[in-house]
Each structure stands twice: as structure tokens, then as C-alpha cells.
Write a protein that holds these residues in place. Sequence first.
Motif, short mmCIF file in Angstrom:
data_model
loop_
_atom_site.label_atom_id
_atom_site.label_comp_id
_atom_site.label_asym_id
_atom_site.label_seq_id
_atom_site.Cartn_x
_atom_site.Cartn_y
_atom_site.Cartn_z
N PHE A 104 0.83 -1.19 0.00
CA PHE A 104 0.00 0.00 0.00
C PHE A 104 0.87 1.25 0.00
N GLU A 150 2.21 1.68 -3.40
CA GLU A 150 1.17 2.20 -4.30
C GLU A 150 0.96 3.69 -4.08
N LEU A 151 0.85 4.05 -2.80
CA LEU A 151 0.64 5.47 -2.48
C LEU A 151 1.77 6.32 -3.04
N ASN A 209 1.63 6.55 -6.88
CA ASN A 209 0.55 7.43 -7.31
C ASN A 209 0.79 8.87 -6.91
#
Lengths: 412, 296, 262, 355, 268
Positions: free
Chosen positions: B5, B8-9, B12
Motif C-alpha cells: 500500500f 502504491e501510495l 501514485n
Amino acid sequence: MKHLRTGLLAAGLAMSATTMVATTATAKDLVIGMACDRTGPTQTVGVVLCPAYHDYVKLVNSKGGLMGNKVKVVEIDTQYKVPASVEAYQRFKKEGAVVVALWGTPMTQAITPNLNADKIPGTSPGFGTAAAANGVKYPYLFPMAASYWSQAGAAVTFAKAELGGNIKGKKIAYIFYDNPAGREPIPVLEKLAKIEDFELKKFAIPPPGVEMKVQVQDITRRYRADFVLSHLFGKGPAVHIKEFKRMGYPLKKLLSFVWGAGEADINGAGGWAKAQGYNALNFAGVGSNYAVLDEIKALYKKEGKTGPEEMASTVYYNRGILAAAVHLKAMELAVKAKGSGDITGTDVQKGFLAIKDFKLGGILPPLDFTDIDHEGGGWARVFRVEGDNFVPASDWIRGYRDVVIQMLKEDH
Amino acid sequence: MEWQFLFELTVNGLLTGMMYALIAVGFVLIYKSTDAINFAQGEFVMIAAIVVAGMAVKYGFPIVAAIGVGLLFMIVFNFALERVVLRPMIGRPVVSIIMATIGLALVLQGAGPLVFGAGTRPLDIGVPDEPLIIGPLFMTPIDVVGAGISIVFLAVFGWFFMKSRKGVAMRAVADSHMISMAMGINVERYFALAWILAGVVALLGGLVWGSAIGVDTQMAALGLKVFPVVILGGLDSIIGVVVGGLIIGVCEALAAGYVDPFVGGGTKDFTPYVLMILVLMFRPYGIFGKPIIERI
Amino acid sequence: MLVLNNIEVIFDNVILVLKGISIEAKEGAITTILGANGAGKTTTLKGISGLLRPERGDVTRGSIEFNGERIDRLTAHEIVRKGIVQVFEGRQVFEHLTAEENLIAGGHIVSKAVMRQNLEKVYEYFPRVHERRDVQAGYLSGGEQQMLVIGRALMADPKVILFDEPSLGLAPMIIEEIFGIIKRLNEQENLTVLLVEQNATLALEIAEFGYVMENGSIVLEGPAEALRENADIKEFYLGISSGEKKSFRDVKHYRRRKRWLG
Amino acid sequence: MFHRESGYFKTTYQADMALYPLPIGRYAIIAVGVVFFILCPFFLGEYYLSIINLVAIAVVGALGLNILVGYTNQISIGHAAFMSVGAYTAANLATKLDLPFWITLPAGGAMAALIGMLVGIPSLRIKGLYLAIATLAAQFIIEWIINHTPTISGGVAASIEMPRPVFFGIELANQAELYYFLIVIAAIAIVGALNLVRSRIGRSFIAIRDQEIAAEIIGINVFKTKLIAFGISSFYAGVCGVMYTYYLGVANYENFQLITSIDYLAMVIIGGLGSVLGSIFGAIFITMLPIAIRLIMESVGTIFVDDAALAQVIAQFRLIIFGGLIIVFLIVEPDGLAKLWQNIRNYFRFWPFSY
Amino acid sequence: MTNTAGPGGGIKLTIEGASKNFGGVRAVVDVGAEIREGEIFAIIGPNGAGKTTMLNMISGFYHPDEGSINFEDHDISHMGPSEIAALGIARTFQNIALFRGLTVLDNLMLGRNVLMKTGVLSAFMYWGAARREEVEHREKCEDIIDFLKLTDLRKTPTGALAYGLQKRVELGRALAAEPQLLLLDEPMAGMNQEEKEDMVRYVLDVNQEWGTTIALIEHDMGVVMDISDHVMVMDMGEKISQGTPDEVRADPKVIEAYLGTTDNKEVA
């Protein structure tokens, strides 16, 4: 050149000064004051809702008004600003308004103290402080439609039904604007989480929420919510539909509160095809299959014009109809009680309380106003995006009414 | 799962940061060459997107034609703007120029819906919505496209600015209008060029962001993202914009992912500003900004 | 070559700064304008190079001709293309550009090939600038900056250079050097020079013809050697009274009046 | 315009330094002002009083911002945030401790001043636009803190209901009563500002504005002086916030967001930077302009568009005209309304012998 | 060259081994000097020699990296500019640094800022002490206005004055602080002979009538050699010579670094 410049500016100043003194013509009409936001952060709603209001008033006037008394609406665009709203309210009062339509939660809070002092009823359909539905504490304030507390109750009821009737242990995410209006439903949600034993996690979006990828990513990829309740307005709803879609989250498990429930939000998200399954909570009927709308169209046709453009956005248009219809109903009852058009704010306030089971051909829920309940029963209904339309996904519901009423009573 | 996560954060955040850079670079461009501070950069992006979306949705233009109209509009509009509004303001106090562009922003806020109608519109530039999953990476296509456009534009622009003769002349103009004039540089033409370029970037920004979040006047709020980006990087640095954008993008993502749960939310929009102040305390002209050489 | 006919300059539509100035700069010569602060010397130069308009000034009467062609209506960059370049007072470099970028910007109007040649030429004249070519110009010393701005002016292939107080704030030795270069440029490159100076001693030494300006008017003109012998010039510009240098210690608050009208 | 200046000679420095150099001018101004001020509610309707009340509040805020931006040249885009600090301080004191306005008002100002000085600390190192953005940051941070701290904001709704001000047992509730309350505060604020800017403090502000380094070297402690400027400016802002709160009957941070800061910036720039009179003109102009535009368009608008569309057209055009006028003003009269006023006065001073 | 006033008293300012670097560039290297009470002390040297940096260190705008500066009994090496000003050191600037938006009078009043103490609250009310103080200081400023012959201009904004007058007002602002030590950074730069003569007269008057110690930087050798009691010559940040004007003029190091080997007309 220099002098000409100075002169021009001086003339401009003088002009703006004189207009201050010149009063607009007064007629012996029944006056309604309406604060609108057509240029501020909630303009997407205002540009549809306000014209609808005018249309309904026009319809009633075309049929002879209220027992022969014409209705006049004084509209002022407040740009969602408090000082402008205060000025607008004073203007309404000066024009002799017997009821005022407020707009926006902070503006409603700033004007509320005046309503009681001036004895003019004001309405805040679907916004403002939820506790204001308590008519004992705020006799002249009428939320008139499901408050944020009632919306929360209805939303959880719907989520429960969608998740198979039992939400014990389920993960429910609440995504909201990080401002007072956004936080308003939280006490109810927390109470219901205890009652129904579900897990509630909150995700705040700083207004105006043009960018919320991270929060949506958090909900869908880390928290992995079973159901999402969202309470955004302005641009937020369209953005969050897109983001949930991009994260591959099924929109059927997303329910928006009333200010993210319009056609404009679906359009902004890229159109109906991209929003299939999205659930929207509403406090007025959605769609164009109502007699009152046909009458308005007919009225336009008679003038040789096509029907109002705004009507395509049925959700906010119909809410404008709701506001106008309830206002005019209350005024009509006041005129009837008084026997003449010479009514005051107090008469209209009593008129509101006399409204019972008012549905206007199904476009409204069965509205009932009582001393304690100024939101007309707290009704809401879920509509879902299917094909190119909003279709009803529930009946008119009032979830956990006892909890909401209890909170209302506790507040004073 | 947690590390994934976080990954991913971060990814992005970086992509979003590049998209912020695309908006911010217009601001830097104008500041560098004309000394004007454009508080209406967000409105430029908005109006560009409104024109394109309006042409496409309201008048049924094919998207390419709509973009063409948008481009033409932005060029003409910004050219006129520089002539009529900004040129008379040259040499005025900073605060007056700020105010003039705020006035401009208000005009655009009022004019946009008047011409093309209020309400939110979609802007479809043909980027799919389905998520892009490459191994552990989870991205949305529009971000990838947006970041890509941003990188290409910034690279081309950076080369132009640092290496080409016109670029040197543009920087000379930014340094001193008077001396540039005395050196035979047509200063007014470079002013116009700067504004036109800013208009073109605004169009790119409008396309990317309009496609990502839908088009309406609220888009202008993106302009507020510009400030931490440009201040962090340094007001007059192209590289600064990229670095600032990336830092802010990641900072926002991590704040929302890891700070929000502890403080009750809403930190995403203001953590960049906090970060910016901290950086300013140590580097008063941003990371890459040029200090004003003070003499007495 | 460069002729100012009776020009008048007004700022902000009201303030009359130059009142009927006539000056001629002969081809290949050094012409100097002397005068006190605020006499209008800088305004005259800016009038020639078209830089008044950005400061809300305008040549309202008279004409400026260059090789017989009127240039007083042209914009600054057009005038540079005609071959007239101004070097500002106070060593105004592009502070944030490197020395070389300063020169490249100076060669904006010539072709790329010519620019390369000119760059070589400038580096020949000013080896110091070559050494420091990659340094941000704001960090150069005063003397280096003065050389850089002269070099930058040369980049545009000028026929005429207008110098505005090149000696301002420089040490005597550097001033000597700068004036030496100006003289060299004048001789070797056949540059026409219009030199505005307060340092009358030096200016009259290298110039062939001089003008004295006060309060926006020319009060005296003549060949340099004649001016050097003028009693008023001696008293008020060279600091020599009755044939010998007077000491500043002996200056009084009262003194004799000038013989011209300011 | 009440007087001619000839034939009067100042014999003391004190007279030379008075606010109005001619005694007749001074007395005339005071007399006219006081009479006007007392009589207003008798011939103006409630609606117009409410507008004057909004103006009176705005004047105080604008004066504060002008002290910072106009006199000291420290740009602030976070003025509204300091208003909210004042507003919540006063609201908490008034509701929790039952304190009267003459305590809450200065207390709100003082708290805002404290926070303002805190925000001013970076101004030592950060200048110009960078500082402007730093104050923008302060706006967001203060907003966020108030919004998320229930002990300050009074709970979920982040709004506190405020009792009306009480003056010797009389509750000031209607527009006329509030008018007296607000106008007196505004008058004190104006006189105070005039005094400040002509004294040592004001001079050192201007010194920093004109030449920061020189100011420091002639012995002005620049950092301290800037902090004082931030403090005074924020004090005014805080008082303005308290006035709002008493006037509206509620403290709500959503009333003090970025757009409000920008409105105040517009007031001081259009009114005239570095001018007390300009702040007053600016406050009047920016408060009344939207109202005036709307009133004009309401009366003539139907000529151009039909009734139904008018409301929308008015709303959009008001923004366009408002923004457009700001731009036109900035271009045509960069020194603002105060300068315009001066021009008009100079014109009349020699009238009818203009030339 | 004999001096009428001459340095009579003790040492006013001592600089010991002062050094200052700017990002690797050595602006001032190990400079020591003494300025005696009542004298006119000149610093000369080529551009970039570190003269202005010296002045900036004395007035506290920069602090020496090494070494110390003592004014009377105070070590001022690390004091802020405003503290140093309060001790009685005032200065003027190479490029005029007047407060252009203010009148001549207000500029002078600002010069007296260090001597005033009105607080915010009393200024707000402008009552009693605050008003008395304003009037008191106004009187002192009027004396300086008379001395500098600025009587007609006291209410003129300084931005509107001619260059020479601005220089004079700047001198006035420095004098308004009633300084013990007056630092002048190129007071004659950009002036013609006539204006220079005026300025020299004022400087001498200040020195002789009020006994103010003066340190100045000046390029005009004529002025420096005529009026100073002591001259310090700097080059590349170092002190290369010091002494009376005549001693300095004869120093071969000075001729090589600064005055030039050519027969310099200005020195003659």
C-alpha cells in the motif's frame, strides 16, 4: 486625459452611491426571499434548483396565485458568502418577505438568530444543522426535508438491506467533506455502528475535493470496505465516482448523501455509462414522470418556448420544486386561515405546521410537520444509476427514526 | 500488505505530483519572464478545459477539433490578456499584480459558465478508466498519461530555456527588462511568448485534469496546489517545479494515508503548506530558487 | 553621423526634462557630454536609444537622425538593429545569467555565426571575462562587470556606443583601464562613441568634442581642448581655480557664480 | 472643502503635527461626523443600516490589513484567519465565562495579535511573494486547527452561538443598536490607526517598506518592528472578527476563509495602499459594489434578458463586473480611491480657478 | 597638510584581526585599525577591496568571521545593526537609501528613532508622553534642517529631491541620531565638483563644530587627501597601508595597487 479619468471614476462612484438610496418599486404581492448560490462553490446545484423554484412559482401564479394573491420571489446570489447572505436577508426583510429560503450551512447558522427575532420562517432543505429540525428550540427554522441525521439513518438502513440484512462486523467507510456539514452525520453513524455492531471508518476530504485519489485508494485497497457512504458536495461527488471506478470498486456498494445525487454529478463523472450502479439518496422524487413537471412544460409551450433546460437535471430541479411547493403550501394555508393575503411570517410559520401528508403527486414524500419535527418526517429514498436513468432502489424510508428523534430531543 | 500500500501510495503520489507540475510550470513561466505573479493559473486551466469540453459536449465537436479550438482560444486569449491587463501593470508592486490576476480569476469564474453553461461536464480524451496493474504496481491510466505528457513537455521546455538562444534571451528578459531592451531584445514579444506558452501549458493541464476529475469552475481550486509546488521548488526554476511537484505529490499521499487516521482527517491539503514553510525557513528562496542579490 | 536636433523630452505628459537639445556625434570620434546629476544626460542617451517610453517619457519635439534617417519614432530593439547600443551606468549585468550568457543575450540580433565571432573578439579584448565566463554575473567584481557590459554591447556589432558614466563608483586604476579600452575600441574598431561623464578630467582627455549640460539644456560646447581651458569648466568641473588646484579644506559655503545661465 | 487654507500660520510644532492642520477643519470634521453618526438610524431604514454595519466591520479589518500591507509592505493573504482567531476567542470567553464585550473584544484582538506575531516570525527571512504564500499557508493551518479542535470550535458544527453584546444592561440586538456599537469601535480603530501611522511606530513601518536594510542600519529593529506590524494588523483583524461574531450572533470559521482574505486584500489595494482613508474607502467600495451592481442590474436587466434568465445573468455578470472593475481600477488609478479623492479635492481647492 | 581640529582624544573604535568570507571569497582578511576620537578616517582602495564590507561589519550588517570590533567599551562584533545604532554609530550609504515615500522631516525623525521610545499603546492614543516626545524630537530635527539648509524642503517627499539634496538629507538622517561615530560610504560619489565642495564643507563642519568622529570611504583622491587625518588603504581584502595622507600617497604598494603607476592627474 487625467481629468477625464478622474471624472469618469467619480461618476462611477456617485452612481453606485445613488443606487443605494433608490428603492425598488413595491407591489402588494406575497414576497418570498430566496438566497441562491449560482457562482460559488455549490453553483452546480444552484443553477438548477433556483430556476426550478421560479418555474413552480410561475405555475402557481399562472393559475391565479394563492387565492388571488400573486407571489413574488426576490432572489439574491450570495456566492456562498456569509456577509452577502446577511445583506440579502436584510433586503428580503425590507421587501416584506413572509418566508425566506436560506442557502448553505454557515449562512443558515448566521441568519438563524434573526429569524426568531424577526418572526420570519426560514428554510434549509437538506442542509444546515441537523439539530435545527427541533422546532421547539428553533420555531422559525424549517429544514423541510431529511436532515443530515435522517439521511445517515436512511443510508445505514439501505446499506444493511444491500448487504443482506445483517451488517454485524461489516466494514463501512464514511467519506465526507472535512467541514461542519460533512461531520454532521458522524454522531448518528457512530451510534448506529454500536447498535448494529458494524465497523465504521472515516475518511475526510478537504473541500473542495478536486483530488481524492489517496483516500479512495485507502478505502478500496487497504481498508477494503464492504460498503461506502459518501457525503460530498460541489465537485466532490463527480470526482469520487471517477476515482472509485478507476480503483475497480463496484459502484453498487457506494451510496451518496443528497448533495452528490444529481445528474450533474453523473455527467461530471463521465456520463451514465461510467456510473452504472451508483446509489444516490434523495429527499424529493427523481425523474420527469410527475404531473407538476408536465404542467410546467405546458406553461412554457404556451409561451412558445421549449421546456426549461434545467429540467433535464431532474434531481436538483425536483428539489427546487419541493422547496417552492412546501413554501407555497404553507403560505396558502396561512392565507386560508387568515382569509386574506395580508399575512405575516408568523402566519406562514403556522401554515408550515398545518401541512399534513403533502405529496404533490408523488414527487414529494408524505410530508408532515409537527412542533418538534420541522423536517417533515425525515423521509429519503435511494435511486440507482441503471442505463441512462436513476431508477428507484428503495421505497421512501425513514431509518432509525427513534434514534434521530432521541438525538433531537437531547440537543435542547 | 502494508508495504504494498505504501508503495502504491508513493507511486501514485509521484504521478499526481507530475500532474501538479504541469499546472505549476505555467506559473513559473510567467513569473520568470515577466515578473508577474499569476494567481489565476488555476482559472486558466479551468477555462481551457471548459472551452474544450464545451465545444465537445455542447456543440458536438470531435475531441481533436475541440482541442484545436481550445488551443487557438488559449493562444488568442492569453495574448490579448498580456496586452490589455498585464502590460500596463509592469513595474507595479507585487501585491497589485497579485490583485489584478485575482480580479482576472473572478472574471473567468463568471464568464466560463456564462458562455458554455454551468454544471460539470466530462472531458473524454480517450483514456480508459480501468486500473492498470503491472505486477505490484497499481495505477490509473489517466495519471500515467498525465505524468507522461508532463515529463515530455517539461523536458522540451527545459531544453528550450537553458540551451537555445531564444531561451537565453527569455531569461535575460526575466532578469531585467530595461537592459534587455537596450540589447535589442524585443521584450514585448517575449512577454507575449511567455503568456502564450503559459496558455498552452494550461490547456495541457486542463486536458489531463479535466479528463481526470471532470470539468467545471471548481477546477480552478487546483490553482491552490500550485503554490506549495512552486515555492518549494523555487519560483523561477523549471527543475524546481518538477522536484516540488514530486515532493508535494508524495507528501499529500502519505499525509492522507498515514496522518489522517490519527488526527481526524483533512491533512492532505495543508501538509504541503506546512512542508513549504519549513523549507522556506531554511531556504528562503525555495530549493532551486535564485536568491535576490542584496546590496547596500 | 548621429544628430540630435533641438529635442524636447517630457515625462508623464507634464514634466519637461530636456529643453531643446542639439548634439552631434561625428563618425569615428568620441564626443562627451558633461554635466551634474539630474542635468538630463542619461535622459538624452535614453532618448537616443528609445528607452524613454517604458519610463513614461517621450520625445515630443525635434528629431534624432542617424545617418540621415530619423530614429526618434523607432522602438528600442529597432534602434539596436540600426547599430546604436547603450551601456548603462552602474554596470547593469543580467545578474542571474552567467557572463557568457550575458554576452549571448547581447548578441541576440546577429546571426549565430557572427555571434560566435563576436564572442571571440570580446574575449580577446577582455581576457578577465573569458576566465570568469561561467560565473553568475551578479558575483563578478565591479571592474569585471563593467568589462562585461562593454563586451556585451560589442556583441551586437554596433556602429555607435552610448556610454553612461563608465567611471561611476570605480577605483582610479580601473577607470584608467576602462577609458583606455574605450579609446582602443574607438581607434581599432572605428566605433563612434558618445560618452556621458562627470569625471570631466578624463572625459575631456579622450574626447574630441564636448558639451556641457545643465538643467536640461546645453550651456556650453566646443572642442575638448577649448573646454579644458575654459575658466568655468576649470572652476566647476575640474576643481582648479585661478590656475592652481585648490584644497577642499579651503572651500567655503559661498563662492562666485557661474557665467552661464543654468 | 469646508475651508480655505490661506492666512493661517502654525506657531508650534504641535499644531503642525496635528491630524487636521487647520482648527476649523478639525472641528468641522468632528462636528459633522458626530452629528451624522448619531442621526443615521433616524433616517435610514434597517436594510441600509445593516449595510453600514457590514461596512463598519470591514473598515476595521481593512485598516489592519493596510497597516501590514500598505505601511510595512508585508503581503498577507491570511487576514481572515486572524479574524477567526478573534471570533472564536471572543465566542469562547463570552459563552464559557460569560464575559462582556469590553473584555472579549480586546481579548479577541490580543489573541489574534499573538497568533499573528507567530505567523510573522518567518517574515524575518522570507520576503515578498514567498511571504505572501507563507501567510496563505497560515490561513489554511489556522482554519484546519480551528476546524479540528472541538475545544476551540465548540464541537462538530465548528460554530458557537454568541450572545448579543450588552451595554449597561441593554441588549444590543437590532440593526440600529448594533450600529451604534459597531460604529464606535470603527471610529476608535480609525483614530488609533491615524495616530499610529504618524508616530514613531508608523514611521518605522514605512521605513521598512521603503528601505529595509537602511531602516535596520539607522537603528530600527526590523524583526521586532515587523512583528509589531503583524501584531497590530492581526489585532485589528481579531477585533474585526469579534465584531462579526457579535453582529451575526455566531462564530463560524467558514465565514473567514480564503475568499474573505482576498476581499480584504481588494479593499486595501483598491482603497489605496498606505492610506487610512483608503482603507475606509476600500471597505465601503468592496462591500457595496456587489450590492450596487445587483441593484442596477435588477432595475435595467429586464431590458436585455427575460425574467427567468435574469437571476443567472445577474449572478455571473456580477462576478465579471466585480473582477473587471478591480482590474480597471488597478490599471487606471494604481494609487487607489484615496488618491482619486485627493485629486478631486485638489481640483476643488483651487476651484473655480483650476488653472 | 596640517589639521586644525586634529585627533585629540583617545581611541574610539578598534578593529582587531577582522576577517570575513562570503562563500569562499575572502572579502576582508585580518584587518586591524584604530579610529581616534574626533578624527576623519578614510578608507580607500580599488573596487572589491573590502571597504564596504568593513563598513558593514562596523555597522553590524555583517559580522566578522574572525577578529573583533570594539566601540568605546563595547564589543560590537556580534551585535545587530539596531543595537549598534543605539550605541551611537550612524551611517550613510553608497547608493542612496532614503525612505522615498516619506518627507525630509520624517526621514530625519526616523534618524532619531533610536532615541525614541513610544510604545504601541501610547502611539495608538497619541496622548501625553507620546505627543511630548514627538514634539521634543521634532525640535532637534529642525536644528539639523537649519544646519543643512533644507528649510524649504522639510515637507517634501525625499523621492522628489535632486540627487545632491538626497545625499544631504541622508547625511542629515545620520546626524539626527546624534552619533559618536559617523560612517560615510562614498559621500561624494556621482557628484560634480560643485556638489562635492558643498558636501565636504558639511562634513568638515560636523567634524569640527560637533566633534563627531568620521570614517569614510571615498574614491576621489582629491577629497580624501585634503580632508582626512588618517587613511587606510585596502586591496583584495587586506590592509596594505595606513598613515597620514602624505605617507600613504608616497607608499609604493599603494601606487601599484590603487593609484596607478601613471602620472595620475587627480592626485596631483
